[in-house]
Design a protein around this motif. Structure first.
Motif, PDB file in Angstrom:
ATOM      1  N   VAL A 180      -1.888   3.634  -4.462  1.00 20.93           N
ATOM      2  CA  VAL A 180      -1.542   3.344  -5.862  1.00 20.93           C
ATOM      3  C   VAL A 180      -1.820   4.625  -6.656  1.00 20.93           C
ATOM      4  N   ASP A 181      -0.825   5.141  -7.369  1.00 17.76           N
ATOM      5  CA  ASP A 181      -1.070   6.388  -8.137  1.00 17.76           C
ATOM      6  C   ASP A 181      -1.689   6.070  -9.477  1.00 17.76           C
ATOM      7  N   GLU A 182      -1.893   7.120 -10.279  1.00 14.89           N
ATOM      8  CA  GLU A 182      -2.574   6.959 -11.558  1.00 14.89           C
ATOM      9  C   GLU A 182      -1.774   6.177 -12.567  1.00 14.89           C
ATOM     10  N   THR A 183      -0.437   5.991 -12.273  1.00 19.74           N
ATOM     11  CA  THR A 183       0.392   5.230 -13.227  1.00 19.74           C
ATOM     12  C   THR A 183       0.451   3.757 -12.843  1.00 19.74           C
ATOM     13  N   GLY A 184      -0.194   3.401 -11.720  1.00 17.62           N
ATOM     14  CA  GLY A 184      -0.174   2.019 -11.262  1.00 17.62           C
ATOM     15  C   GLY A 184       0.972   1.711 -10.326  1.00 17.62           C
ATOM     16  N   THR A 185       1.729   2.756  -9.945  1.00 14.32           N
ATOM     17  CA  THR A 185       2.846   2.533  -9.014  1.00 14.32           C
ATOM     18  C   THR A 185       2.292   2.411  -7.592  1.00 14.32           C
ATOM     19  N   VAL A 186       2.798   1.412  -6.856  1.00 20.06           N
ATOM     20  CA  VAL A 186       2.314   1.112  -5.495  1.00 20.06           C
ATOM     21  C   VAL A 186       3.348   1.604  -4.485  1.00 20.06           C
ATOM     22  N   TYR A 187       2.862   2.321  -3.443  1.00 22.11           N
ATOM     23  CA  TYR A 187       3.725   2.871  -2.411  1.00 22.11           C
ATOM     24  C   TYR A 187       3.290   2.342  -1.035  1.00 22.11           C
ATOM     25  N   VAL A 188       4.287   2.192  -0.140  1.00 24.37           N
ATOM     26  CA  VAL A 188       3.999   1.870   1.262  1.00 24.37           C
ATOM     27  C   VAL A 188       4.410   3.051   2.104  1.00 24.37           C
ATOM     28  N   THR A 235       5.868   4.683   5.432  1.00 24.08           N
ATOM     29  CA  THR A 235       6.728   4.349   6.580  1.00 24.08           C
ATOM     30  C   THR A 235       6.993   5.620   7.370  1.00 24.08           C
ATOM     31  N   ALA A 236       7.685   5.477   8.517  1.00 27.97           N
ATOM     32  CA  ALA A 236       8.009   6.650   9.322  1.00 27.97           C
ATOM     33  C   ALA A 236       8.915   7.599   8.582  1.00 27.97           C
ATOM     34  N   ASP A 237       9.643   7.071   7.611  1.00 27.73           N
ATOM     35  CA  ASP A 237      10.576   7.907   6.848  1.00 27.73           C
ATOM     36  C   ASP A 237       9.936   8.438   5.570  1.00 27.73           C
ATOM     37  N   GLY A 238       8.686   8.146   5.414  1.00 28.06           N
ATOM     38  CA  GLY A 238       8.001   8.606   4.212  1.00 28.06           C
ATOM     39  C   GLY A 238       7.581   7.436   3.335  1.00 28.06           C
ATOM     40  N   GLU A 239       7.118   7.763   2.117  1.00 23.59           N
ATOM     41  CA  GLU A 239       6.654   6.708   1.218  1.00 23.59           C
ATOM     42  C   GLU A 239       7.825   6.041   0.531  1.00 23.59           C
ATOM     43  N   ARG A 240       7.599   4.730   0.237  1.00 25.16           N
ATOM     44  CA  ARG A 240       8.610   3.981  -0.504  1.00 25.16           C
ATOM     45  C   ARG A 240       7.890   3.148  -1.548  1.00 25.16           C
ATOM     46  N   GLU A 241       8.422   3.219  -2.772  1.00 18.66           N
ATOM     47  CA  GLU A 241       7.814   2.457  -3.868  1.00 18.66           C
ATOM     48  C   GLU A 241       8.073   0.978  -3.642  1.00 18.66           C
ATOM     49  N   VAL A 242       7.002   0.179  -3.754  1.00 20.73           N
ATOM     50  CA  VAL A 242       7.153  -1.259  -3.538  1.00 20.73           C
ATOM     51  C   VAL A 242       6.807  -2.077  -4.787  1.00 20.73           C
ATOM     52  N   GLY A 243       6.267  -1.388  -5.839  1.00 18.28           N
ATOM     53  CA  GLY A 243       5.949  -2.123  -7.066  1.00 18.28           C
ATOM     54  C   GLY A 243       5.000  -1.358  -7.963  1.00 18.28           C
ATOM     55  N   SER A 244       4.576  -2.029  -9.004  1.00 18.79           N
ATOM     56  CA  SER A 244       3.598  -1.417  -9.904  1.00 18.79           C
ATOM     57  C   SER A 244       2.541  -2.448 -10.262  1.00 18.79           C
ATOM     58  N   TRP A 245       1.389  -1.953 -10.658  1.00 15.21           N
ATOM     59  CA  TRP A 245       0.259  -2.858 -10.959  1.00 15.21           C
ATOM     60  C   TRP A 245      -0.423  -2.370 -12.224  1.00 15.21           C
ATOM     61  N   GLN A 246      -0.404  -3.211 -13.247  1.00 20.21           N
ATOM     62  CA  GLN A 246      -0.998  -2.834 -14.530  1.00 20.21           C
ATOM     63  C   GLN A 246      -2.102  -3.786 -14.950  1.00 20.21           C
ATOM     64  N   ALA A 247      -2.293  -4.837 -14.197  1.00 22.29           N
ATOM     65  CA  ALA A 247      -3.212  -5.891 -14.640  1.00 22.29           C
ATOM     66  C   ALA A 247      -4.626  -5.718 -14.137  1.00 22.29           C
ATOM     67  N   GLY A 248      -4.856  -4.742 -13.249  1.00 24.20           N
ATOM     68  CA  GLY A 248      -6.200  -4.612 -12.696  1.00 24.20           C
ATOM     69  C   GLY A 248      -6.385  -3.261 -12.055  1.00 24.20           C
ATOM     70  N   SER A 249      -7.365  -3.263 -11.158  1.00 24.42           N
ATOM     71  CA  SER A 249      -7.700  -2.002 -10.513  1.00 24.42           C
ATOM     72  C   SER A 249      -6.716  -1.706  -9.397  1.00 24.42           C
ATOM     73  N   PRO A 250      -6.666  -0.433  -8.949  1.00 22.04           N
ATOM     74  CA  PRO A 250      -5.801  -0.065  -7.834  1.00 22.04           C
ATOM     75  C   PRO A 250      -6.134  -0.840  -6.560  1.00 22.04           C
ATOM     76  N   ASP A 251      -7.432  -1.084  -6.324  1.00 22.42           N
ATOM     77  CA  ASP A 251      -7.789  -1.843  -5.109  1.00 22.42           C
ATOM     78  C   ASP A 251      -7.206  -3.249  -5.144  1.00 22.42           C
ATOM     79  N   GLU A 252      -7.237  -3.834  -6.315  1.00 21.05           N
ATOM     80  CA  GLU A 252      -6.650  -5.186  -6.469  1.00 21.05           C
ATOM     81  C   GLU A 252      -5.144  -5.130  -6.227  1.00 21.05           C
ATOM     82  N   ALA A 253      -4.529  -4.007  -6.680  1.00 14.25           N
ATOM     83  CA  ALA A 253      -3.089  -3.854  -6.467  1.00 14.25           C
ATOM     84  C   ALA A 253      -2.784  -3.803  -4.974  1.00 14.25           C
ATOM     85  N   LEU A 254      -3.534  -2.975  -4.218  1.00 10.56           N
ATOM     86  CA  LEU A 254      -3.310  -2.883  -2.778  1.00 10.56           C
ATOM     87  C   LEU A 254      -3.549  -4.233  -2.084  1.00 10.56           C
TER      88      LEU A 254
END
Length: 409
Positions: free
Chosen positions: A9-17, A19-38
């Motif tokens: 989860v980056d500093e903007t709350g964007t969540v990435y997964v 993969t073998a092809d690299g990172e892919r954005e899967v969502g964003s999290w603004q309601a809590g901490s990055p750990d909660e987002a993951l």
């Protein structure tokens, strides 16, 4: 910022997964901490894991069709590819690939099994058709009919083939059953006609049997009953009820006749045994006439015995030859005495016997003289030849002398 082996989860709350092809954005999290987002997006991943596990179990433990299984796999595959989740998505894809291969393998197995089952079903139905066609010409009406019904039940239990093959085999099977049914129907129709004809014949036989049951012509009537019985057997069987009723009447008529005959024969046998006793007494009386010493008296006595004999009547058949032989022996003895008396008192026969005896005696005397002359002359061969001729003439002379003695001198 928070990270995980499979996402961050980056500093903007964007969540990435990752993969073998690299990172892919899967969502964003603004309601809590990055750990909660993951944690949230990991739970999304776990949900996919559960769905795939359920599908794997369903494929392996139920009769889910290959088509429906592949549809479900492709649906989950799309969910994995576009999943808004954090986790090893490639592992999920590999599981789906393996499951897809498993489904395809099972599809091939089922295809082979289905083809094998279809081949076995075709062979089984061909065997049923062949047996039905054999049974169609059978005359074992009951067992063949039962077997054909069993074949129908077996046919119904077999899976259907392709329409063309199934229809062709069913047509042959149905035709064989139809042929048998028509033959059986014709047979029993013919049998009914034969039984009706047998009933009519037996009614006539019963009528005659009842008509002659009171006859006292024992021999002829008994012979006729034997003929009627032969005709009864040759007529065949009538319908069951009629057969039983007619047989009871037929047998009853015979019983009436043969019971009356037995009673009459019992009376006759008693009478014939009495006759035998009387004839034995007469035979003994006749035998006392032997040897014949007074021919005239013996002849008269035998005539009296014979007249009484003829008046008595029949004796039992098994005793007849013995008792008649005794009388015939006495009769022959008297006849022989008569012949001897005739020969003794017949002057012409005596004269012929005396003439023959004289001729033979002269011939014997002549041969003896010739034999003596031949021996005196030393002609032994001629003497032996004449001696053999003498033996023959002497035998004839002896026989003639014996016959002459019967004339009393």
């Amino acid at each position: 910022m928070s990270s995980d082996p499979w996402g961050r989860v980056d500093e903007t709350g964007t969540v990435y997964v990752r993969t073998a092809d690299g990172e892919r954005e899967v969502g964003s999290w603004q309601a809590g901490s990055p750990d909660e987002a993951l944690a949230y997006f990991k739970r999304k991943y776990e949900g996919l894991v559960v769905e795939i596990g359920l599908l794997e179990r369903r494929v392996r433990t139920t009769d889910l069709s290959a088509k429906d299984a592949q549809t479900a796999i492709e649906h989950l595959r799309a969910s994995v590819v576009d999943a808004h989740a954090v986790g090893d998505l490639e592992a999920l894809a590999r599981r789906l690939d393996a499951l897809s291969a498993e489904v395809e393998a099972r599809r091939e197995e089922r295809k082979v099994a289905k083809a094998k089952a279809a081949d076995e079903a075709r062979k089984a139905k061909e065997d049923l058709v062949a047996e039905a066609e054999q049974l169609s010409v059978s005359e074992q009406w009951r067992s063949a009919g039962e077997r054909l019904r069993a074949l129908v039940d077996t046919w119904k239990s077999l899976p259907r083939l392709d329409r063309k093959t199934d229809d062709e085999l069913w047509h042959r099977f149905s035709h064989a059953r139809s042929v048998f049914s028509k033959r059986r129907k014709a047979h029993f129709a013919s049998l009914d006609a034969q039984r009706e004809e047998a009933r009519k014949v037996k009614e006539r036989l019963v009528a005659e049997a009842e008509e002659i049951s009171g006859s006292t012509d024992w021999g002829a009537t008994a012979a006729r009953y034997r003929e009627l019985m032969a005709d009864w057997k040759a007529a065949g069987r009538a319908q069951r009820e009629a057969e039983e009723e007619l047989w009871n009447r037929f047998r009853g008529a015979q019983d009436v006749f043969f019971a009356a005959r037995s009673e009459a024969f019992a009376e006759r046998d008693s009478e014939q045994r009495e006759n035998l006793t009387r004839k034995e007494e007469l035979a003994a009386e006749a035998e006392k006439l032997l040897p014949v010493t007074d021919l005239k008296a013996a002849r008269a006595a035998f005539r009296s015995v014979n007249e009484r004999w003829e008046a008595i009547g029949h004796v039992p058949r098994d005793a007849r030859p013995r008792i008649e032989a005794r009388m015939h022996a006495v009769e022959r003895a008297i006849q022989e005495a008569e012949e001897a008396e005739w020969r003794r008192t017949n002057p012409e026969a005596r004269a012929r016997a005396e003439g023959l005896t004289g001729q033979l005696q002269a011939a014997v005397d002549k041969l003896r003289g010739q034999i003596e002359a031949a021996r005196a002359a030393g002609n032994t061969a001629k003497a032996d030849k004449l001696a053999k001729e003498l033996e023959g003439r002497q035998a004839l002379l002896d026989q003639a002398l014996k016959g002459l003695q019967e004339f009393g001198g």
